[in-house]
Write a protein that holds these residues in place. Structure first.
Motif, PDB file in Angstrom:
ATOM      1  N   GLY A 204       0.807  -1.214   0.000  1.00 46.57           N
ATOM      2  CA  GLY A 204       0.000   0.000   0.000  1.00 46.57           C
ATOM      3  C   GLY A 204       0.834   1.256   0.000  1.00 46.57           C
ATOM      4  N   TRP A 205       0.123   2.350  -0.117  1.00 42.91           N
ATOM      5  CA  TRP A 205       0.724   3.682  -0.097  1.00 42.91           C
ATOM      6  C   TRP A 205       0.119   4.491   1.038  1.00 42.91           C
ATOM      7  CZ3 TRP A 205       4.781   5.007  -3.111  1.00 42.91           C
ATOM      8  CH2 TRP A 205       5.048   4.217  -4.235  1.00 42.91           C
ATOM      9  N   TYR A 206       0.978   5.169   1.742  1.00 40.57           N
ATOM     10  CA  TYR A 206       0.582   6.107   2.779  1.00 40.57           C
ATOM     11  C   TYR A 206       1.239   7.447   2.455  1.00 40.57           C
ATOM     12  CZ  TYR A 206      -1.031   2.112   5.501  1.00 40.57           C
ATOM     13  OH  TYR A 206      -1.704   0.995   5.920  1.00 40.57           O
ATOM     14  N   ARG A 207       0.732   8.509   3.060  1.00 36.61           N
ATOM     15  CA  ARG A 207       1.358   9.807   2.855  1.00 36.61           C
ATOM     16  C   ARG A 207       1.349  10.602   4.144  1.00 36.61           C
ATOM     17  NH1 ARG A 207      -3.193  12.675  -1.087  1.00 36.61           N
ATOM     18  NH2 ARG A 207      -4.769  13.047   0.535  1.00 36.61           N
ATOM     19  N   GLN A 208       2.316  11.510   4.208  1.00 39.62           N
ATOM     20  CA  GLN A 208       2.411  12.371   5.375  1.00 39.62           C
ATOM     21  C   GLN A 208       2.780  13.769   4.926  1.00 39.62           C
ATOM     22  OE1 GLN A 208       5.071  10.989   8.472  1.00 39.62           O
ATOM     23  NE2 GLN A 208       4.002  12.218  10.009  1.00 39.62           N
ATOM     24  N   ALA A 209       1.885  14.701   5.210  1.00 37.12           N
ATOM     25  CA  ALA A 209       2.123  16.108   4.913  1.00 37.12           C
ATOM     26  C   ALA A 209       2.728  16.777   6.139  1.00 37.12           C
ATOM     27  CB  ALA A 209       0.819  16.792   4.521  1.00 37.12           C
ATOM     28  N   PRO A 210       3.424  17.887   5.972  1.00 40.02           N
ATOM     29  CA  PRO A 210       4.036  18.574   7.120  1.00 40.02           C
ATOM     30  C   PRO A 210       3.005  18.897   8.189  1.00 40.02           C
ATOM     31  CG  PRO A 210       4.867  19.487   5.080  1.00 40.02           C
ATOM     32  CD  PRO A 210       3.767  18.547   4.695  1.00 40.02           C
ATOM     33  N   GLY A 211       3.305  18.525   9.430  1.00 38.09           N
ATOM     34  CA  GLY A 211       2.416  18.820  10.541  1.00 38.09           C
ATOM     35  C   GLY A 211       1.215  17.911  10.665  1.00 38.09           C
ATOM     36  N   LYS A 212       1.141  16.900   9.815  1.00 38.15           N
ATOM     37  CA  LYS A 212      -0.005  15.993   9.850  1.00 38.15           C
ATOM     38  C   LYS A 212       0.437  14.557  10.101  1.00 38.15           C
ATOM     39  CE  LYS A 212      -3.060  18.699   6.887  1.00 38.15           C
ATOM     40  NZ  LYS A 212      -3.995  18.656   5.721  1.00 38.15           N
ATOM     41  N   GLN A 213      -0.498  13.720  10.514  1.00 42.37           N
ATOM     42  CA  GLN A 213      -0.208  12.312  10.728  1.00 42.37           C
ATOM     43  C   GLN A 213      -0.158  11.575   9.402  1.00 42.37           C
ATOM     44  OE1 GLN A 213      -3.215  10.940  13.526  1.00 42.37           O
ATOM     45  NE2 GLN A 213      -1.788  11.205  15.218  1.00 42.37           N
ATOM     46  N   ARG A 214       0.562  10.471   9.393  1.00 40.11           N
ATOM     47  CA  ARG A 214       0.603   9.622   8.207  1.00 40.11           C
ATOM     48  C   ARG A 214      -0.778   9.014   8.011  1.00 40.11           C
ATOM     49  NH1 ARG A 214       5.670   5.623   7.361  1.00 40.11           N
ATOM     50  NH2 ARG A 214       6.646   7.650   7.795  1.00 40.11           N
ATOM     51  N   GLU A 215      -1.229   9.004   6.762  1.00 43.05           N
ATOM     52  CA  GLU A 215      -2.566   8.479   6.471  1.00 43.05           C
ATOM     53  C   GLU A 215      -2.518   7.490   5.319  1.00 43.05           C
ATOM     54  OE1 GLU A 215      -5.272  11.526   5.185  1.00 43.05           O
ATOM     55  OE2 GLU A 215      -4.008  12.129   3.497  1.00 43.05           O
ATOM     56  N   LEU A 216      -3.481   6.593   5.310  1.00 41.74           N
ATOM     57  CA  LEU A 216      -3.607   5.636   4.218  1.00 41.74           C
ATOM     58  C   LEU A 216      -4.050   6.354   2.950  1.00 41.74           C
ATOM     59  CD1 LEU A 216      -3.822   2.679   3.094  1.00 41.74           C
ATOM     60  CD2 LEU A 216      -6.237   2.815   3.770  1.00 41.74           C
ATOM     61  N   VAL A 217      -3.358   6.053   1.849  1.00 46.06           N
ATOM     62  CA  VAL A 217      -3.803   6.515   0.535  1.00 46.06           C
ATOM     63  C   VAL A 217      -4.565   5.382  -0.144  1.00 46.06           C
ATOM     64  CG1 VAL A 217      -3.089   7.359  -1.722  1.00 46.06           C
ATOM     65  CG2 VAL A 217      -1.854   8.101   0.334  1.00 46.06           C
ATOM     66  N   ALA A 218      -3.915   4.242  -0.260  1.00 48.42           N
ATOM     67  CA  ALA A 218      -4.543   3.085  -0.886  1.00 48.42           C
ATOM     68  C   ALA A 218      -3.754   1.835  -0.558  1.00 48.42           C
ATOM     69  CB  ALA A 218      -4.626   3.258  -2.404  1.00 48.42           C
ATOM     70  N   SER A 219      -4.437   0.706  -0.522  1.00 50.02           N
ATOM     71  CA  SER A 219      -3.765  -0.565  -0.300  1.00 50.02           C
ATOM     72  C   SER A 219      -4.407  -1.629  -1.183  1.00 50.02           C
ATOM     73  CB  SER A 219      -3.824  -0.985   1.174  1.00 50.02           C
ATOM     74  OG  SER A 219      -5.165  -1.216   1.568  1.00 50.02           O
ATOM     75  N   ILE A 220      -3.656  -2.704  -1.415  1.00 48.57           N
ATOM     76  CA  ILE A 220      -4.148  -3.785  -2.260  1.00 48.57           C
ATOM     77  C   ILE A 220      -3.590  -5.103  -1.742  1.00 48.57           C
ATOM     78  CG2 ILE A 220      -2.259  -3.396  -3.915  1.00 48.57           C
ATOM     79  CD1 ILE A 220      -4.273  -4.260  -6.141  1.00 48.57           C
ATOM     80  N   THR A 221      -4.457  -6.106  -1.616  1.00 47.68           N
ATOM     81  CA  THR A 221      -4.024  -7.410  -1.155  1.00 47.68           C
ATOM     82  C   THR A 221      -3.440  -8.214  -2.318  1.00 47.68           C
ATOM     83  OG1 THR A 221      -6.125  -8.498  -1.594  1.00 47.68           O
ATOM     84  CG2 THR A 221      -5.886  -7.390   0.541  1.00 47.68           C
ATOM     85  N   ARG A 222      -2.868  -9.337  -1.989  1.00 44.48           N
ATOM     86  CA  ARG A 222      -2.308 -10.183  -3.033  1.00 44.48           C
ATOM     87  C   ARG A 222      -3.405 -10.682  -3.975  1.00 44.48           C
ATOM     88  NH1 ARG A 222       2.711 -12.096  -3.418  1.00 44.48           N
ATOM     89  NH2 ARG A 222       3.104 -13.830  -4.839  1.00 44.48           N
ATOM     90  N   GLY A 223      -4.592 -10.828  -3.433  1.00 37.24           N
ATOM     91  CA  GLY A 223      -5.725 -11.272  -4.240  1.00 37.24           C
ATOM     92  C   GLY A 223      -6.384 -10.165  -5.040  1.00 37.24           C
ATOM     93  N   GLY A 224      -5.956  -8.918  -4.815  1.00 41.67           N
ATOM     94  CA  GLY A 224      -6.470  -7.818  -5.624  1.00 41.67           C
ATOM     95  C   GLY A 224      -7.535  -6.963  -4.960  1.00 41.67           C
TER      96      GLY A 224
ATOM     97  N   ASP B 279     -10.556   8.187   1.854  1.00 40.10           N
ATOM     98  CA  ASP B 279     -11.707   8.929   1.352  1.00 40.10           C
ATOM     99  C   ASP B 279     -11.298  10.100   0.456  1.00 40.10           C
ATOM    100  OD1 ASP B 279     -13.704   8.575   4.396  1.00 40.10           O
ATOM    101  OD2 ASP B 279     -13.486   7.275   2.638  1.00 40.10           O
ATOM    102  N   SER B 280     -10.185  10.735   0.754  1.00 33.58           N
ATOM    103  CA  SER B 280      -9.798  11.940   0.026  1.00 33.58           C
ATOM    104  C   SER B 280      -9.282  11.652  -1.385  1.00 33.58           C
ATOM    105  CB  SER B 280      -8.728  12.704   0.808  1.00 33.58           C
ATOM    106  OG  SER B 280      -7.564  11.915   0.961  1.00 33.58           O
ATOM    107  N   VAL B 281      -9.011  10.401  -1.703  1.00 31.79           N
ATOM    108  CA  VAL B 281      -8.462  10.083  -3.028  1.00 31.79           C
ATOM    109  C   VAL B 281      -9.390   9.211  -3.864  1.00 31.79           C
ATOM    110  CG1 VAL B 281      -6.127  10.239  -2.073  1.00 31.79           C
ATOM    111  CG2 VAL B 281      -7.190   7.988  -2.388  1.00 31.79           C
TER     112      VAL B 281
END
Length: 116
Positions: free
Chosen positions: A35-55, A61-63
């Protein structure tokens, strides 16, 4: 030890697109969820997207509707296609890989800047 290597960040104008790539090496156990996570200055790391081996996919929500995650299991590589980018998407994007032993591994991060 699983190694995780991201590529593809950079500077893009609002409304533009970028594609991130991440490759994970296996170390005894197969890679499960990536998966992908992101962290902007002054903010907590958040989930962007993830994918299992099965797809199965999960998006922050923001993306939803703008980003698309995909993976190539044979290459242990995950991709993040980012469209309709907004200034608020600016952050360091981190790739995460989990293996079936419960291991949890992170890349060094790649900067994405959305600005005119």
């Amino acid at each position: 030890q699983v190694q995780v290597l991201e590529s593809g960040g950079g500077l893009v104008q609002p409304g533009g697109s970028l594609r991130l790539s991440c490759a994970a090496s296996e170390s005894g156990f197969a890679i499960s969820t990536m998966g992908w996570y992101r962290q902007a200055p002054g903010k907590q790391r958040e989930l962007v997207a993830s994918i299992t081996r099965g797809g199965s996919k999960n998006y922050g929500d923001s993306v939803k509707g703008r980003f698309l995650i995909s993976r190539d299991n044979a290459k242990n590589t995950v991709y993040l296609q980012m469209n309709s980018l907004k200034p608020e998407d600016t952050a360091v994007y981190y790739c995460n890989a989990m293996d079936y032993s419960g291991g949890d591994f992170w890349g060094q991060g790649t900067q994405v800047t959305v600005s005119s």
